[in-house]
Every structure is written in C-alpha cells, then in structure tokens.
Design a protein around this motif. Structure first.
Motif, PDB file in Angstrom:
ATOM      1  N   PRO A   1      24.068 -32.816 -58.434  1.00  0.00           N
ATOM      2  CA  PRO A   1      23.892 -33.870 -59.431  1.00  0.00           C
ATOM      3  C   PRO A   1      24.513 -35.185 -58.956  1.00  0.00           C
ATOM      4  CG  PRO A   1      25.586 -32.329 -60.141  1.00  0.00           C
ATOM      5  CD  PRO A   1      24.979 -31.778 -58.871  1.00  0.00           C
ATOM      6  N   VAL A   2      24.041 -36.261 -59.529  1.00  0.00           N
ATOM      7  CA  VAL A   2      24.569 -37.584 -59.208  1.00  0.00           C
ATOM      8  C   VAL A   2      25.798 -37.843 -60.081  1.00  0.00           C
ATOM      9  CG1 VAL A   2      24.067 -40.051 -59.218  1.00  0.00           C
ATOM     10  CG2 VAL A   2      22.274 -38.417 -58.607  1.00  0.00           C
ATOM     11  N   PHE A   3      26.894 -38.255 -59.458  1.00  0.00           N
ATOM     12  CA  PHE A   3      28.101 -38.622 -60.191  1.00  0.00           C
ATOM     13  C   PHE A   3      28.314 -40.121 -60.017  1.00  0.00           C
ATOM     14  CE2 PHE A   3      28.718 -34.130 -59.863  1.00  0.00           C
ATOM     15  CZ  PHE A   3      29.419 -33.794 -61.020  1.00  0.00           C
ATOM     16  N   ILE A   4      28.476 -40.815 -61.136  1.00  0.00           N
ATOM     17  CA  ILE A   4      28.611 -42.275 -61.129  1.00  0.00           C
ATOM     18  C   ILE A   4      30.084 -42.664 -61.183  1.00  0.00           C
ATOM     19  CG2 ILE A   4      28.036 -44.412 -62.366  1.00  0.00           C
ATOM     20  CD1 ILE A   4      25.639 -42.920 -61.060  1.00  0.00           C
ATOM     21  N   ASP A   5      30.459 -43.625 -60.359  1.00  0.00           N
ATOM     22  CA  ASP A   5      31.818 -44.163 -60.359  1.00  0.00           C
ATOM     23  C   ASP A   5      31.928 -45.349 -61.303  1.00  0.00           C
ATOM     24  OD1 ASP A   5      34.561 -44.380 -59.145  1.00  0.00           O
ATOM     25  OD2 ASP A   5      33.751 -46.364 -58.620  1.00  0.00           O
ATOM     26  N   HIS A   6      30.937 -46.253 -61.250  1.00  0.00           N
ATOM     27  CA  HIS A   6      30.930 -47.418 -62.140  1.00  0.00           C
ATOM     28  C   HIS A   6      29.521 -48.011 -62.175  1.00  0.00           C
ATOM     29  CE1 HIS A   6      31.667 -49.162 -58.148  1.00  0.00           C
ATOM     30  NE2 HIS A   6      31.068 -50.261 -58.617  1.00  0.00           N
ATOM     31  N   ALA A   7      29.317 -48.948 -63.107  1.00  0.00           N
ATOM     32  CA  ALA A   7      28.001 -49.587 -63.240  1.00  0.00           C
ATOM     33  C   ALA A   7      28.176 -51.027 -63.695  1.00  0.00           C
ATOM     34  CB  ALA A   7      27.149 -48.825 -64.247  1.00  0.00           C
ATOM     35  N   THR A   8      27.313 -51.892 -63.175  1.00  0.00           N
ATOM     36  CA  THR A   8      27.297 -53.307 -63.540  1.00  0.00           C
ATOM     37  C   THR A   8      25.853 -53.771 -63.566  1.00  0.00           C
ATOM     38  OG1 THR A   8      29.413 -53.650 -62.421  1.00  0.00           O
ATOM     39  CG2 THR A   8      28.150 -55.617 -62.954  1.00  0.00           C
ATOM     40  N   GLY A   9      25.485 -54.463 -64.638  1.00  0.00           N
ATOM     41  CA  GLY A   9      24.108 -54.940 -64.743  1.00  0.00           C
ATOM     42  C   GLY A   9      23.141 -53.775 -64.739  1.00  0.00           C
ATOM     43  N   ALA A  10      22.171 -53.807 -63.838  1.00  0.00           N
ATOM     44  CA  ALA A  10      21.173 -52.742 -63.751  1.00  0.00           C
ATOM     45  C   ALA A  10      21.488 -51.756 -62.619  1.00  0.00           C
ATOM     46  CB  ALA A  10      19.795 -53.349 -63.513  1.00  0.00           C
ATOM     47  N   THR A  11      22.678 -51.857 -62.040  1.00  0.00           N
ATOM     48  CA  THR A  11      23.032 -51.035 -60.886  1.00  0.00           C
ATOM     49  C   THR A  11      24.174 -50.073 -61.209  1.00  0.00           C
ATOM     50  OG1 THR A  11      22.412 -52.848 -59.428  1.00  0.00           O
ATOM     51  CG2 THR A  11      23.743 -51.108 -58.468  1.00  0.00           C
ATOM     52  N   LYS A  12      23.980 -48.813 -60.801  1.00  0.00           N
ATOM     53  CA  LYS A  12      25.043 -47.815 -60.871  1.00  0.00           C
ATOM     54  C   LYS A  12      25.520 -47.561 -59.451  1.00  0.00           C
ATOM     55  CE  LYS A  12      22.906 -45.088 -64.559  1.00  0.00           C
ATOM     56  NZ  LYS A  12      22.404 -43.722 -64.868  1.00  0.00           N
ATOM     57  N   THR A  13      26.804 -47.274 -59.308  1.00  0.00           N
ATOM     58  CA  THR A  13      27.342 -46.935 -57.999  1.00  0.00           C
ATOM     59  C   THR A  13      27.882 -45.517 -58.063  1.00  0.00           C
ATOM     60  OG1 THR A  13      27.919 -49.245 -57.592  1.00  0.00           O
ATOM     61  CG2 THR A  13      28.983 -47.594 -56.189  1.00  0.00           C
ATOM     62  N   THR A  14      27.420 -44.686 -57.138  1.00  0.00           N
ATOM     63  CA  THR A  14      27.829 -43.285 -57.125  1.00  0.00           C
ATOM     64  C   THR A  14      29.230 -43.144 -56.542  1.00  0.00           C
ATOM     65  OG1 THR A  14      26.997 -42.804 -54.914  1.00  0.00           O
ATOM     66  CG2 THR A  14      25.424 -42.586 -56.741  1.00  0.00           C
ATOM     67  N   VAL A  15      29.815 -41.963 -56.719  1.00  0.00           N
ATOM     68  CA  VAL A  15      31.145 -41.726 -56.165  1.00  0.00           C
ATOM     69  C   VAL A  15      31.136 -41.792 -54.642  1.00  0.00           C
ATOM     70  CG1 VAL A  15      31.994 -40.413 -58.150  1.00  0.00           C
ATOM     71  CG2 VAL A  15      30.842 -39.215 -56.281  1.00  0.00           C
ATOM     72  N   GLU A  16      29.965 -41.616 -54.034  1.00  0.00           N
ATOM     73  CA  GLU A  16      29.836 -41.762 -52.578  1.00  0.00           C
ATOM     74  C   GLU A  16      29.659 -43.212 -52.147  1.00  0.00           C
ATOM     75  OE1 GLU A  16      28.443 -37.864 -53.967  1.00  0.00           O
ATOM     76  OE2 GLU A  16      27.548 -39.821 -54.298  1.00  0.00           O
ATOM     77  N   GLY A  17      29.525 -44.133 -53.105  1.00  0.00           N
ATOM     78  CA  GLY A  17      29.370 -45.543 -52.783  1.00  0.00           C
ATOM     79  C   GLY A  17      27.935 -46.020 -52.693  1.00  0.00           C
ATOM     80  N   ARG A  18      26.955 -45.172 -53.019  1.00  0.00           N
ATOM     81  CA  ARG A  18      25.547 -45.586 -52.994  1.00  0.00           C
ATOM     82  C   ARG A  18      25.224 -46.372 -54.265  1.00  0.00           C
ATOM     83  NH1 ARG A  18      21.759 -41.691 -53.566  1.00  0.00           N
ATOM     84  NH2 ARG A  18      23.301 -40.219 -54.327  1.00  0.00           N
ATOM     85  N   SER A  19      24.491 -47.454 -54.126  1.00  0.00           N
ATOM     86  CA  SER A  19      24.016 -48.229 -55.280  1.00  0.00           C
ATOM     87  C   SER A  19      22.628 -47.732 -55.655  1.00  0.00           C
ATOM     88  CB  SER A  19      23.945 -49.716 -54.936  1.00  0.00           C
ATOM     89  OG  SER A  19      25.237 -50.235 -54.777  1.00  0.00           O
ATOM     90  N   ILE A  20      22.438 -47.464 -56.935  1.00  0.00           N
ATOM     91  CA  ILE A  20      21.122 -47.038 -57.412  1.00  0.00           C
ATOM     92  C   ILE A  20      20.732 -47.875 -58.621  1.00  0.00           C
ATOM     93  CG2 ILE A  20      21.276 -44.687 -56.502  1.00  0.00           C
ATOM     94  CD1 ILE A  20      22.093 -43.726 -59.246  1.00  0.00           C
ATOM     95  N   LEU A  21      19.463 -48.161 -58.739  1.00  0.00           N
ATOM     96  CA  LEU A  21      18.947 -48.928 -59.864  1.00  0.00           C
ATOM     97  C   LEU A  21      18.870 -48.025 -61.084  1.00  0.00           C
ATOM     98  CD1 LEU A  21      17.886 -51.689 -60.669  1.00  0.00           C
ATOM     99  CD2 LEU A  21      15.614 -50.941 -60.001  1.00  0.00           C
ATOM    100  N   ASP A  22      19.396 -48.495 -62.203  1.00  0.00           N
ATOM    101  CA  ASP A  22      19.419 -47.706 -63.429  1.00  0.00           C
ATOM    102  C   ASP A  22      18.178 -48.011 -64.259  1.00  0.00           C
ATOM    103  OD1 ASP A  22      19.950 -46.284 -65.706  1.00  0.00           O
ATOM    104  OD2 ASP A  22      21.768 -47.378 -66.231  1.00  0.00           O
ATOM    105  N   TYR A  23      17.180 -47.174 -64.144  1.00  0.00           N
ATOM    106  CA  TYR A  23      15.950 -47.355 -64.912  1.00  0.00           C
ATOM    107  C   TYR A  23      16.115 -46.881 -66.360  1.00  0.00           C
ATOM    108  CZ  TYR A  23      13.415 -48.361 -60.617  1.00  0.00           C
ATOM    109  OH  TYR A  23      12.978 -48.921 -59.442  1.00  0.00           O
ATOM    110  N   TRP A  24      17.093 -46.039 -66.633  1.00  0.00           N
ATOM    111  CA  TRP A  24      17.275 -45.508 -67.988  1.00  0.00           C
ATOM    112  C   TRP A  24      18.034 -46.474 -68.889  1.00  0.00           C
ATOM    113  CZ3 TRP A  24      19.017 -39.948 -66.425  1.00  0.00           C
ATOM    114  CH2 TRP A  24      17.891 -39.204 -66.095  1.00  0.00           C
TER     115      TRP A  24
END
Length: 71
Positions: free
Chosen positions: A1-24
C-alpha cells in the motif's frame, strides 16, 4: 500500500519521497487542495478559540444561514 508522509496542494508525498498527484482530493472535500493557507489559518484561529463547545454559538448560526441561502 501507499503510505503518505505529507500533502500540499494537489500533490501527496510518500514516505519514500515520491510525489504523486492526488486525483481523489478527499473524494471532493479538499477542492482547494491539501494545506491551503487560507484553510490552515481559519482552522488555527478556530482551534485557539475552542473545538467542541457542546452548546450553541454564533458560527453555528452563520453556517445555518449560509446553507439556507444556498438552498
């Protein structure tokens, strides 16, 4: 599963440091995005005033009038 560290605007950042676009975006509840400065400021202001009065208050009436106006 994806674990999120933080989010800003439309972007979530995973605990691994990957930025993903938050469509939800909170299934639509975060229409202004994550951590919008105006929302953060409003929440901080209210938190300093109290969180659960268990009694009537002015903001309750203001919200009721706004809902009534919109309907």
């Amino acid at each position: 599963p994806v674990f999120i560290d933080h989010a800003t605007g439309a972007t979530k950042t995973t605990v691994e440091g990957r930025s993903i676009l938050d469509y939800w975006v909170g299934h639509g509840s975060l229409i202004l995005g994550h951590s919008h400065p105006a929302i953060v400021a409003a929440v901080q202001t209210q938190m300093a005033r109290g969180t659960h009065y268990a009694a009537n208050h002015e903001l309750e009436l203001a919200w009721a009038h706004e809902v009534q106006r919109l309907v």
